[in-house]
Motif scaffolding. Structure first.
Motif, PDB file in Angstrom:
ATOM      1  N   ALA A 152       0.837  -1.209   0.000  1.00 24.37           N
ATOM      2  CA  ALA A 152       0.000   0.000   0.000  1.00 24.37           C
ATOM      3  C   ALA A 152       0.867   1.252   0.000  1.00 24.37           C
ATOM      4  CB  ALA A 152      -0.929  -0.016   1.209  1.00 24.37           C
ATOM      5  N   SER A 153       1.938   1.237   0.790  1.00 20.75           N
ATOM      6  CA  SER A 153       2.856   2.383   0.825  1.00 20.75           C
ATOM      7  C   SER A 153       3.524   2.587  -0.519  1.00 20.75           C
ATOM      8  CB  SER A 153       3.918   2.178   1.911  1.00 20.75           C
ATOM      9  OG  SER A 153       3.331   2.087   3.189  1.00 20.75           O
ATOM     10  N   MET A 154       3.848   1.488  -1.193  1.00 23.30           N
ATOM     11  CA  MET A 154       4.482   1.584  -2.502  1.00 23.30           C
ATOM     12  C   MET A 154       3.530   2.179  -3.526  1.00 23.30           C
ATOM     13  SD  MET A 154       6.258  -1.428  -4.797  1.00 23.30           S
ATOM     14  CE  MET A 154       7.367  -1.859  -3.460  1.00 23.30           C
ATOM     15  N   VAL A 155       2.268   1.767  -3.485  1.00 23.87           N
ATOM     16  CA  VAL A 155       1.268   2.327  -4.404  1.00 23.87           C
ATOM     17  C   VAL A 155       1.108   3.827  -4.161  1.00 23.87           C
ATOM     18  CG1 VAL A 155      -1.188   2.328  -5.008  1.00 23.87           C
ATOM     19  CG2 VAL A 155       0.022   0.161  -4.696  1.00 23.87           C
ATOM     20  N   LEU A 156       1.064   4.231  -2.884  1.00 23.47           N
ATOM     21  CA  LEU A 156       0.953   5.654  -2.546  1.00 23.47           C
ATOM     22  C   LEU A 156       2.171   6.420  -3.047  1.00 23.47           C
ATOM     23  CD1 LEU A 156      -0.468   7.972  -1.093  1.00 23.47           C
ATOM     24  CD2 LEU A 156       0.700   7.275   1.015  1.00 23.47           C
ATOM     25  N   MET A 157       3.347   5.825  -2.886  1.00 21.23           N
ATOM     26  CA  MET A 157       4.576   6.475  -3.342  1.00 21.23           C
ATOM     27  C   MET A 157       4.549   6.692  -4.850  1.00 21.23           C
ATOM     28  SD  MET A 157       8.491   5.034  -3.168  1.00 21.23           S
ATOM     29  CE  MET A 157       8.069   3.693  -4.297  1.00 21.23           C
ATOM     30  N   LEU A 158       4.152   5.668  -5.601  1.00 16.28           N
ATOM     31  CA  LEU A 158       4.106   5.775  -7.052  1.00 16.28           C
ATOM     32  C   LEU A 158       3.046   6.778  -7.506  1.00 16.28           C
ATOM     33  CD1 LEU A 158       4.505   2.007  -8.029  1.00 16.28           C
ATOM     34  CD2 LEU A 158       6.239   3.808  -8.109  1.00 16.28           C
ATOM     35  N   ALA A 159       1.915   6.819  -6.791  1.00 17.78           N
ATOM     36  CA  ALA A 159       0.852   7.767  -7.146  1.00 17.78           C
ATOM     37  C   ALA A 159       1.320   9.209  -6.925  1.00 17.78           C
ATOM     38  CB  ALA A 159      -0.400   7.480  -6.318  1.00 17.78           C
ATOM     39  N   CYS A 160       1.967   9.460  -5.780  1.00 19.83           N
ATOM     40  CA  CYS A 160       2.466  10.806  -5.484  1.00 19.83           C
ATOM     41  C   CYS A 160       3.585  11.189  -6.439  1.00 19.83           C
ATOM     42  CB  CYS A 160       2.959  10.885  -4.042  1.00 19.83           C
ATOM     43  SG  CYS A 160       1.661  10.736  -2.803  1.00 19.83           S
ATOM     44  N   LEU A 161       4.444  10.228  -6.774  1.00 15.11           N
ATOM     45  CA  LEU A 161       5.530  10.505  -7.711  1.00 15.11           C
ATOM     46  C   LEU A 161       4.979  10.838  -9.093  1.00 15.11           C
ATOM     47  CD1 LEU A 161       8.555  10.588  -8.293  1.00 15.11           C
ATOM     48  CD2 LEU A 161       8.468   8.138  -8.753  1.00 15.11           C
ATOM     49  N   SER A 162       3.960  10.106  -9.522  1.00 12.62           N
ATOM     50  CA  SER A 162       3.333  10.384 -10.817  1.00 12.62           C
ATOM     51  C   SER A 162       2.713  11.776 -10.824  1.00 12.62           C
ATOM     52  CB  SER A 162       2.270   9.334 -11.133  1.00 12.62           C
ATOM     53  OG  SER A 162       2.841   8.041 -11.208  1.00 12.62           O
ATOM     54  N   GLY A 163       2.023  12.128  -9.726  1.00 11.72           N
ATOM     55  CA  GLY A 163       1.426  13.454  -9.625  1.00 11.72           C
ATOM     56  C   GLY A 163       2.472  14.551  -9.667  1.00 11.72           C
ATOM     57  N   PHE A 164       3.587  14.318  -8.978  1.00 13.98           N
ATOM     58  CA  PHE A 164       4.666  15.304  -8.966  1.00 13.98           C
ATOM     59  C   PHE A 164       5.255  15.486 -10.361  1.00 13.98           C
ATOM     60  CE2 PHE A 164       9.189  16.304  -8.707  1.00 13.98           C
ATOM     61  CZ  PHE A 164       9.178  17.447  -7.930  1.00 13.98           C
ATOM     62  N   LEU A 165       5.538  14.375 -11.051  1.00 13.73           N
ATOM     63  CA  LEU A 165       6.149  14.450 -12.377  1.00 13.73           C
ATOM     64  C   LEU A 165       5.210  15.093 -13.392  1.00 13.73           C
ATOM     65  CD1 LEU A 165       7.920  10.966 -12.551  1.00 13.73           C
ATOM     66  CD2 LEU A 165       8.957  13.200 -12.109  1.00 13.73           C
ATOM     67  N   VAL A 166       3.916  14.750 -13.315  1.00 13.74           N
ATOM     68  CA  VAL A 166       2.943  15.321 -14.254  1.00 13.74           C
ATOM     69  C   VAL A 166       2.838  16.830 -14.063  1.00 13.74           C
ATOM     70  CG1 VAL A 166       0.494  15.438 -14.833  1.00 13.74           C
ATOM     71  CG2 VAL A 166       1.606  13.217 -14.572  1.00 13.74           C
ATOM     72  N   ASN A 167       2.745  17.271 -12.798  1.00 12.20           N
ATOM     73  CA  ASN A 167       2.642  18.709 -12.518  1.00 12.20           C
ATOM     74  C   ASN A 167       3.921  19.443 -12.892  1.00 12.20           C
ATOM     75  OD1 ASN A 167       0.046  19.672 -10.878  1.00 12.20           O
ATOM     76  ND2 ASN A 167       0.482  17.559 -10.302  1.00 12.20           N
ATOM     77  N   ALA A 168       5.077  18.827 -12.605  1.00 12.25           N
ATOM     78  CA  ALA A 168       6.350  19.463 -12.930  1.00 12.25           C
ATOM     79  C   ALA A 168       6.535  19.572 -14.441  1.00 12.25           C
ATOM     80  CB  ALA A 168       7.500  18.682 -12.315  1.00 12.25           C
ATOM     81  N   ALA A 169       6.178  18.495 -15.179  1.00 15.60           N
ATOM     82  CA  ALA A 169       6.349  18.501 -16.628  1.00 15.60           C
ATOM     83  C   ALA A 169       5.423  19.507 -17.313  1.00 15.60           C
ATOM     84  CB  ALA A 169       6.101  17.097 -17.182  1.00 15.60           C
ATOM     85  N   SER A 170       4.223  19.667 -16.771  1.00 14.13           N
ATOM     86  CA  SER A 170       3.262  20.601 -17.363  1.00 14.13           C
ATOM     87  C   SER A 170       3.521  22.041 -16.949  1.00 14.13           C
ATOM     88  CB  SER A 170       1.837  20.196 -16.969  1.00 14.13           C
ATOM     89  OG  SER A 170       1.656  20.287 -15.564  1.00 14.13           O
TER      90      SER A 170
END
Length: 297
Positions: A152-170
């Motif tokens: 569960a922690s790993m899924v949360l980590m990947l979700a937050c990382l994806s959100g960070f990368l998407v916002n940073a890239a945009s």
């Protein structure tokens, strides 16, 4: 029993220290960079969630390895530390590659022997498999809650990382405006030889950078009526259409000038600014092999 408890306390203390170091790192960066001006708070929050969930993931899987390793008669603290420090991906891979099998104890000589063995390899005593030994051979998954919590922690980590990368890239919530009075953040990269500031002199030496990349340094105007900004800038390589722009920004007062091909050191009056801090920025648009020295005197 006390020795085992001490090891657990040591491990959990290390985990807590890791979490505290993350908060300390954010705090130091906040103080050093003057806060998160020009940056949406969503991004640092997402990044902090990534780091904390990564620590939790490592902690849960390290705790599972601790119990599994203790059950197999190996050093549980050593492997828990390895899994925690090497990230669960690498740590678990290494652990499973050399994971020992569960062993029992020879009733005659106390030598540890395989559960599948019929005789002790040390003394030759015949070993009778008991019911608990048969149950251990079934290799049922133990401490399933730790595995689920780690996943569960790993899924949360990947979700937050994806959100960070998407916002940073945009570029959402990231200030990239060279004329802004807030801190400027870059989405590109720069290849630097050196960047330093000593005795009020900012020296920047870079090879090349992404188009529009901005390097900035805050300086202080002590007497705007008499002080000048001095800039000695040389661009070694200037491709067609490339430029280097010097920005001076203080609240609503903004001045920019093209410093791509200076014939000599630039001396610029500062009477239009006020005494206090001023953002000095170099906006790089394709120039390469550039050396600059900027100061106020």
């Amino acid at each position: 029993m006390n020795h085992s408890t001490d090891k657990k306390i040591l491990f959990y203390t290390a985990v807590l220290a890791g979490v505290l170091l993350i908060f300390l790192r954010f705090g130091l960066y906040y103080l050093k960079s003057g806060g998160f001006s020009g940056l949406s708070m969503l991004l640092p929050v997402l990044l902090m969630c990534v780091l904390i969930s990564a620590v939790c993931t490592s902690s849960f899987f390290a705790a599972w390895v601790y119990h599994d390793c203790r059950q197999r008669g190996d050093d549980p603290v050593l492997w828990a530390v390895i899994v925690f420090a090497a990230t669960p991906f690498i740590g678990l891979l290494v652990y499973f590659l050399r994971r020992p099998e569960i062993k029992s104890t020879c009733p005659a000589c106390s030598h540890r022997i395989s559960l599948k063995a019929n005789f002790c390899e040390s003394c030759g005593t015949s070993v009778t498999k008991k019911e608990d030994t048969v149950m251990m051979l079934k290799q049922h998954t133990h401490h399933l809650s730790l595995i689920l919590a780690g996943a569960a922690s790993m899924v949360l980590m990947l979700a937050c990382l994806s959100g960070f990368l998407v916002n940073a890239a945009s570029g959402n919530g990231i200030n990239t405006d060279a004329a802004s009075s807030e801190k400027v953040w870059n989405l590109g990269v720069i290849s630097m030889n050196s960047s330093s500031c000593r005795n009020g002199v900012w020296k920047l030496d870079f090879k090349k950078a992404s188009s529009g990349f901005i390097k900035e340094h805050d300086m202080t105007i002590q007497n705007a009526d008499s002080q000048m900004l001095h800039a000695d800038i040389t661009c070694g390589t200037v491709p067609d259409g490339a430029s280097l722009t010097l920005w001076l920004v203080q609240e609503d007062t903004v001045q920019s000038m093209d410093v791509t091909s200076l014939s000599g050191p630039l001396v610029y009056p500062l009477e239009q600014f006020k005494n206090g801090n001023i953002h000095v920025r170099l906006q790089i648009n394709g120039v390469e092999d550039t050396v600059s020295k900027i100061y106020i005197q």
